[in-house]
Design a protein around this motif. Structure first.
Motif, PDB file in Angstrom:
ATOM      1  N   MET A   1       1.389  -1.375   0.116  1.00 41.36           N
ATOM      2  CA  MET A   1       0.025   0.196   0.110  1.00 41.36           C
ATOM      3  C   MET A   1       0.752   1.352  -0.430  1.00 41.36           C
ATOM      4  O   MET A   1       1.932   1.269   0.498  1.00 41.36           O
ATOM      5  CB  MET A   1      -0.935   0.031   1.257  1.00 41.36           C
ATOM      6  CG  MET A   1      -1.753   0.641   1.456  1.00 41.36           C
ATOM      7  SD  MET A   1      -3.064   1.329  -0.231  1.00 41.36           S
ATOM      8  CE  MET A   1      -4.000   3.315   0.309  1.00 41.36           C
ATOM      9  N   LYS A   2      -0.034   2.767  -0.064  1.00 42.37           N
ATOM     10  CA  LYS A   2       1.299   3.605  -1.041  1.00 42.37           C
ATOM     11  C   LYS A   2       0.673   4.603   0.807  1.00 42.37           C
ATOM     12  O   LYS A   2       0.354   3.936   1.633  1.00 42.37           O
ATOM     13  CB  LYS A   2       0.891   4.221  -1.517  1.00 42.37           C
ATOM     14  CG  LYS A   2       0.540   3.557  -2.913  1.00 42.37           C
ATOM     15  CD  LYS A   2       0.510   3.655  -4.409  1.00 42.37           C
ATOM     16  CE  LYS A   2       1.115   3.362  -5.204  1.00 42.37           C
ATOM     17  NZ  LYS A   2       1.462   3.451  -6.383  1.00 42.37           N
ATOM     18  N   LEU A  26      -7.253  -0.189   4.902  1.00 39.71           N
ATOM     19  CA  LEU A  26      -5.395   0.696   4.672  1.00 39.71           C
ATOM     20  C   LEU A  26      -4.079   0.413   6.072  1.00 39.71           C
ATOM     21  O   LEU A  26      -5.087  -0.060   7.007  1.00 39.71           O
ATOM     22  CB  LEU A  26      -5.575   1.072   3.818  1.00 39.71           C
ATOM     23  CG  LEU A  26      -6.471   1.677   3.307  1.00 39.71           C
ATOM     24  CD1 LEU A  26      -6.970   3.081   2.668  1.00 39.71           C
ATOM     25  CD2 LEU A  26      -5.753   0.919   1.877  1.00 39.71           C
ATOM     26  N   LEU A 128      -7.950   1.925  -1.676  1.00 40.24           N
ATOM     27  CA  LEU A 128      -7.325   1.065  -1.831  1.00 40.24           C
ATOM     28  C   LEU A 128      -6.905   0.295  -2.969  1.00 40.24           C
ATOM     29  O   LEU A 128      -6.223  -0.423  -3.980  1.00 40.24           O
ATOM     30  CB  LEU A 128      -8.079   0.369  -0.771  1.00 40.24           C
ATOM     31  CG  LEU A 128      -7.023  -1.553  -0.515  1.00 40.24           C
ATOM     32  CD1 LEU A 128      -5.435  -0.970  -0.505  1.00 40.24           C
ATOM     33  CD2 LEU A 128      -8.068  -2.207   0.700  1.00 40.24           C
ATOM     34  N   LYS A 129      -8.194   0.087  -4.004  1.00 42.93           N
ATOM     35  CA  LYS A 129      -8.971  -1.062  -4.991  1.00 42.93           C
ATOM     36  C   LYS A 129      -7.679  -0.089  -6.139  1.00 42.93           C
ATOM     37  O   LYS A 129      -6.796  -1.204  -6.846  1.00 42.93           O
ATOM     38  CB  LYS A 129     -10.216  -0.383  -5.523  1.00 42.93           C
ATOM     39  CG  LYS A 129     -10.696  -1.670  -4.855  1.00 42.93           C
ATOM     40  CD  LYS A 129     -12.270  -1.784  -5.286  1.00 42.93           C
ATOM     41  CE  LYS A 129     -12.846  -2.599  -4.027  1.00 42.93           C
ATOM     42  NZ  LYS A 129     -14.883  -2.292  -4.415  1.00 42.93           N
ATOM     43  N   SER A 131      -5.555   1.479  -6.107  1.00 43.75           N
ATOM     44  CA  SER A 131      -3.537   1.387  -5.621  1.00 43.75           C
ATOM     45  C   SER A 131      -3.177   0.050  -5.659  1.00 43.75           C
ATOM     46  O   SER A 131      -1.907  -0.042  -6.351  1.00 43.75           O
ATOM     47  CB  SER A 131      -3.074   1.508  -4.022  1.00 43.75           C
ATOM     48  OG  SER A 131      -3.328   0.684  -3.817  1.00 43.75           O
ATOM     49  N   GLN A 132      -3.755  -1.167  -5.652  1.00 39.46           N
ATOM     50  CA  GLN A 132      -3.854  -2.980  -5.812  1.00 39.46           C
ATOM     51  C   GLN A 132      -3.483  -2.786  -7.839  1.00 39.46           C
ATOM     52  O   GLN A 132      -2.778  -3.472  -8.082  1.00 39.46           O
ATOM     53  CB  GLN A 132      -4.382  -3.105  -5.618  1.00 39.46           C
ATOM     54  CG  GLN A 132      -4.082  -3.634  -4.037  1.00 39.46           C
ATOM     55  CD  GLN A 132      -5.391  -4.101  -2.790  1.00 39.46           C
ATOM     56  OE1 GLN A 132      -6.533  -3.965  -3.670  1.00 39.46           O
ATOM     57  NE2 GLN A 132      -5.842  -4.670  -2.002  1.00 39.46           N
ATOM     58  N   SER A 133      -4.338  -1.070  -8.016  1.00 34.44           N
ATOM     59  CA  SER A 133      -4.373  -2.303 -10.015  1.00 34.44           C
ATOM     60  C   SER A 133      -2.997  -1.721 -10.556  1.00 34.44           C
ATOM     61  O   SER A 133      -2.747  -1.830 -11.756  1.00 34.44           O
ATOM     62  CB  SER A 133      -6.009  -1.394 -10.847  1.00 34.44           C
ATOM     63  OG  SER A 133      -5.185   0.042 -10.490  1.00 34.44           O
TER      64      SER A 133
END
Length: 134
Positions: A1-2, A26, A128-129, A131-133
């Motif tokens: 995660m960022k 997160l 979150l979705k 950043s995961q992509s």
């Protein structure tokens, strides 16, 4: 995660958004709170000078109306720095309904969104979705 930075003079906003971030799943160790522009800019300058990418903000949620310096002042100051890292994704988070603020936001290339305070868990779940992509 960022990394997520919250820049707001209102402690209640920090508490609320931290709860929403946690409820979205997160990592709270990646959330950093700043209560004013000068404090946040000090950290920007420190990280930029030390070449410390681990704590560099990917997302900044920035209040517009704060005492001493505003969110607009932060945009001006961070934009004037030669950054070693990608420019963070900045969202204004404000309770203002002032049309002048909305118009001014639309003129800023550095700010991605204008969100109404307070952000809900769904907003952070979408983040979150997203950043995961990557």
């Amino acid at each position: 995660m960022k990394n997520i930075w919250l820049i707001d003079d209102d402690q209640a906003a920090h508490v609320y958004h931290t709860i929403m971030i946690r409820n979205a799943g997160l990592d709270l160790s990646r959330v950093h709170s700043f209560y004013g522009v000068d404090e946040a800019m000090e950290r920007v300058m420190d990280l930029n000078q030390r070449c410390d990418h681990d704590e560099w903000p990917d997302y900044i949620f920035l209040d517009i109306n704060m005492p001493i310096k505003t969110g607009y002042d932060f945009i001006d100051e961070i934009s004037a720095v030669l950054l070693r890292y990608p420019f963070p994704e900045i969202h204004f988070v404000s309770s203002t309904k002032n049309p002048e603020d909305i118009h001014k936001f639309e003129q800023l290339d550095q700010v991605v969104g204008f969100e109404t305070k307070f952000l809900e868990v769904e907003f952070f779940e979408d983040l979150l979705k997203k950043s995961q992509s990557f």
